[in-house]
Enzyme design. Structure first.
Site, PDB file in Angstrom:
ATOM      1  N   VAL A   1      81.214  58.190  46.748  1.00 12.99           N
ATOM      2  CA  VAL A   1      80.828  57.047  47.599  1.00 12.99           C
ATOM      3  C   VAL A   1      81.404  57.208  48.997  1.00 12.99           C
ATOM      4  CG1 VAL A   1      81.093  54.567  47.933  1.00 12.99           C
ATOM      5  CG2 VAL A   1      80.539  55.462  45.671  1.00 12.99           C
TER       6      VAL A   1
ATOM      7  N   GLU B   1      76.517  56.982  53.301  1.00 13.38           N
ATOM      8  CA  GLU B   1      75.359  56.145  52.994  1.00 13.38           C
ATOM      9  C   GLU B   1      75.056  55.142  54.112  1.00 13.38           C
ATOM     10  OE1 GLU B   1      79.048  54.275  51.570  1.00 13.38           O
ATOM     11  OE2 GLU B   1      78.104  56.194  51.109  1.00 13.38           O
TER      12      GLU B   1
ATOM     13  N   ASP C   1      47.029  61.797  80.758  1.00  9.75           N
ATOM     14  CA  ASP C   1      45.827  61.417  81.490  1.00  9.75           C
ATOM     15  C   ASP C   1      46.146  61.463  82.982  1.00  9.75           C
ATOM     16  OD1 ASP C   1      43.256  60.506  81.924  1.00  9.75           O
ATOM     17  OD2 ASP C   1      43.814  58.400  81.773  1.00  9.75           O
TER      18      ASP C   1
END
Length: 748
Positions: free
Chosen positions: A157, A162, A204
């Site tokens: 852990v 995490e 463009d």
């Protein structure tokens, strides 16, 4: 479906009725004379100027369905009037065809999304293997299986970051706020980082690289080319050309609201810029008669009384005017025009055209005071001059393109405009060096995908392209391993915006379809904003890597310490609650602070990282391993010091305190790949200062407040012992700073 047909002669109405019958339409006819028509199709084609339509769509003259007589949904009539009949609805329209392309185009994951997925899988496997080895060692040495399993789970852990996904989300969210202040609205969170990986920007032209506003660039009067900023209205010929361009003009610009054809508004805008009162001039010389512009004649003429003489002012296509000219004004003299004069004028017209300029010719003629103008009057004219105009590049476009190239990003222009016009703009801002790097969409029409992949590196400007062409160009670059950003504003751009890794829509001139397909919207329609967004994206990715480096190096230090203790037969240096405390407090806060590290412009000196490059590169892993080793060694030295002083509990307390504080100090190490000590960068992040202060207060409280020792499985430390813990923890900082300095010297 009912259709209203307006005007036209009997043959046209009959033809339209036949079309309506074929499409099961009910036709209602109103008689009105057809006239010249101009339509703005920029949303569909990207062309900056209106397209002239031929209203006599009669079988045998102009094929029905030809672009010259078709008016598409989503376009705007800017000039004239004409006859219309609906020939397709829904998915059969041009907009419908583009919608079909959108359905078949899939969005791409950004490099960070792909990397984090792979990173999480690899890291989880590596850490679980470590935890399994430690569990086996503890059981083999006769330890309690339950305690060994609990510790292995706690270590897993603590070692697996995490919180990384949450930290990445928080960092990207802060990035969106920063970019919103800089005129870039992020619609899809992952696009913030994806911009930092871009290696190709397909842009463009109109409104992005240019101002989307026709502007007068040059006058040609009395065989002299005069730049717009050098025009002198006190000169009689220049003044006459200026006045004629205002009078033979249907546009208005009252209180900054422009109404009319862009080329005509450019003419009156120049007059206003030079201090002329447009309404006053038109009031002094009112229009008495006119021949409206017609796409067949390519001329417009108006009648005014000037100095008590009825004058017809004519403007239009240069070749047409030259064919109707009998004399020329040179200074105050009007004389017969010669072949040499015509040759000079035509050469100048060609020179302007090669520069991508739109050229209008101006002439005049004295006419009868009593009669209305007729088409026959438009002959035997006196040539006055030429006015050349264009949609000029934005002032910041050239600098932005230079910055792109310096950053290893290739800018590519994709537009529906003419090749010459597009190439002229591209040359001005640095996208194009040679005309051979420009092509039209028709050239790639019959190329296979493989041929196109080999073709795109040679081309920097694509003109006259369709939505299908844009998708193929973007996909060809992607298949060459590039991360592609595509900018656009029209409906025709939407499929390519969706196909691109990062689609960028214009917020001011952009259609809702384009915005919906894009990942980012520019509120200022500015190419420079895209470059700034790329810089922000690169900084965010670098900060995320700093946060990952901080988390993994600290976790690796803890794993090494535990692994050493297990192999050496020493007591386990950490209780499960220690690892959870580290994971929740001394990990998350500095990692988030690193994620919001102030941005620097030096990231634009680097090349874009490869699209398939993993976060865990050899260089990155070596940094993590070396820094984790330093933290792990100092933690075990601290543990052994406490262990030899008063047993396992004090040793565990020393190790816990040292690891927590060492990670807080290590946050400053991870601010840069270079030493930050004795630099301004050491103090430039207030969030890091806060994270360090809060973490230091919490761990100090845990180590010194007697009531907490049972909860956190520690021994309460006195001032001297606390100083020892701080000393061991701080020692990691200068050691790692020295290693960074040595590493930098070796890489020079």
């Amino acid at each position: 479906m009912s259709v209203v047909i307006i005007g036209g002669h009997d043959r046209m109405v009959s033809q339209y009725k036949k079309i309506c019958k074929n499409y099961n339409c009910k036709a209602k006819v109103f008689t009105q004379m057809s006239a010249s028509l101009k339509v703005d199709e920029s949303a569909l084609t990207g062309e900056s100027l209106g397209v002239e339509k031929m209203t006599d769509a009669i079988e045998g003259e102009v094929p029905l369905g030809d672009r010259t007589n078709m008016v598409y949904s989503g376009s705007f009539v800017t000039y004239g009037r004409g006859s219309f009949v609906v020939t397709g609805i829904g998915m059969e329209t041009e907009v419908g065809k583009i919608a079909s392309l959108l359905k078949t185009t899939s969005e791409k994951k950004t490099p960070l999304q792909v990397n984090l997925d792979q990173f999480g899988q690899k890291l989880s496997i590596i850490i679980l293997v470590f935890c399994g080895i430690l569990f086996g060692i503890n059981v083999f040495r006769g330890g309690n299986i339950g305690d060994a399993f609990l510790f292995a789970v706690a270590l897993a852990v603590a070692a697996i970051p995490e919180a990384l996904s949450s930290i990445v989300t928080i960092v990207l969210s802060f990035g969106t706020q920063k970019m919103a202040k800089e005129h870039a609205i992020i619609r899809k969170l992952q696009a913030v980082e994806g911009l930092g990986s871009v290696s190709i920007i397909c842009s463009d032209k109109t409104g992005t690289l240019t101002q989307n506003k026709m502007t007068v660039e040059q006058y040609y009067v009395n065989e002299t080319v005069i730049p717009a900023d050098k025009i002198d209205v006190k000169d009689s010929e220049q003044e006459k050309l200026m006045y004629f361009s205002i009078l033979c003009n249907d546009s208005t610009n009252v209180d900054g609201v422009e109404i009319g054809d862009p080329t005509e508004t450019a003419l009156i805008n120049l007059g206003s810029k030079l201090g002329l009162d447009i309404q006053k001039i038109r009031g002094e010389y009112p229009r008495e008669s006119e021949n409206p512009f017609d796409s067949d004649r390519k001329l417009m003429s108006t009648k005014h009384t000037i100095d008590e003489t009825p004058i017809m002012v004519v403007k239009g296509a240069v070749d047409v005017i030259m064919g109707r000219t009998a004399s020329i004004q040179c200074g105050d003299e009007v004389r017969a025009i010669t072949p040499e004069d015509i040759e000079k004028i035509e050469a100048q017209n060609q020179s302007f055209s090669r520069e991508g300029l739109r050229v209008l010719g101006f002439a005049y003629k004295a006419v009868s005071a009593e009669e209305e103008l007729s088409l026959e009057d438009e002959n035997n004219l006196t040539f006055l001059g030429l006015i050349a105009m264009m949609d000029p590049p934005r002032e910041e476009s050239k600098a932005a393109v230079e910055e792109c190239i310096k950053a290893g990003i290739r800018p590519v222009m994709i537009t529906g405009d003419h090749k010459i016009t597009a190439a002229a703009i591209a040359k001005r801002i640095g996208i194009l060096k040679d005309l051979s790097e420009a092509c039209e969409g028709a050239e790639i029409e019959n190329m296979s995908d493989e041929e196109l992949r080999g073709f795109v590196p040679k081309i920097s400007v694509y003109a006259r392209v369709s939505p299908e062409h844009k998708i193929r160009i973007v996909r060809a670059w992607q298949e060459r391993g590039n991360i592609v950003s595509m900018t656009g504003d029209g409906v025709n751009d939407a499929p390519a915006l969706k196909q691109a890794d990062i689609g960028v829509a214009m917020g001011v001139t952009g259609t809702e379809v384009a915005k919906d397909a894009a990942a980012m919207v520019l509120t200022d329609d500015n190419f420079a904003t895209i470059v700034k967004a790329v810089e922000n994206g690169r900084n965010l990715y670098r900060n995320i890597k700093y946060a990952i480096q901080f988390l993994l190096s600290g976790n690796f230090g803890a794993i090494l310490a535990v692994l050493y203790a297990s192999i050496a037969g020493l007591p386990v240096p950490f209780a499960p609650v220690h690892l959870l405390f580290i994971n929740l407090l001394t990990d998350s806060l500095p990692a988030i602070a690193l994620g919001v590290e102030p941005h620097t412009s030096d990231v634009m000196n680097e090349k874009p990282r490869p699209a398939d490059e993993s976060i865990l590169t050899k260089d990155f892993l070596s940094k993590i391993g070396l820094e984790g080793l330093v933290i792990g060694v100092m933690t075990m030295i601290s543990f052994l010091t406490g262990y030899h002083q008063d047993g396992a509990l004090l040793g565990s307390t020393y190790a816990f305190g040292t690891l927590c504080l060492a990670r807080l100090f290590h946050g400053y190490n991870c601010k840069s790949d270079h030493p930050v000590i004795f630099t301004k960068r050491f103090f430039n992040n207030k969030w890091m200062q806060g994270a360090f202060a809060l973490g230091a207060i919490l761990i100090t409280a845990v180590l010194t407040i007697p009531g907490l020792h049972q909860v956190f499985k520690v021994e309460t430390l006195n001032f001297e012992q606390l100083g020892t813990v701080y000393l061991y923890a701080f020692a990691c900082f200068p050691i790692i700073q020295l290693l960074k300095w040595v590493r930098g010297k070796l890489s020079e």
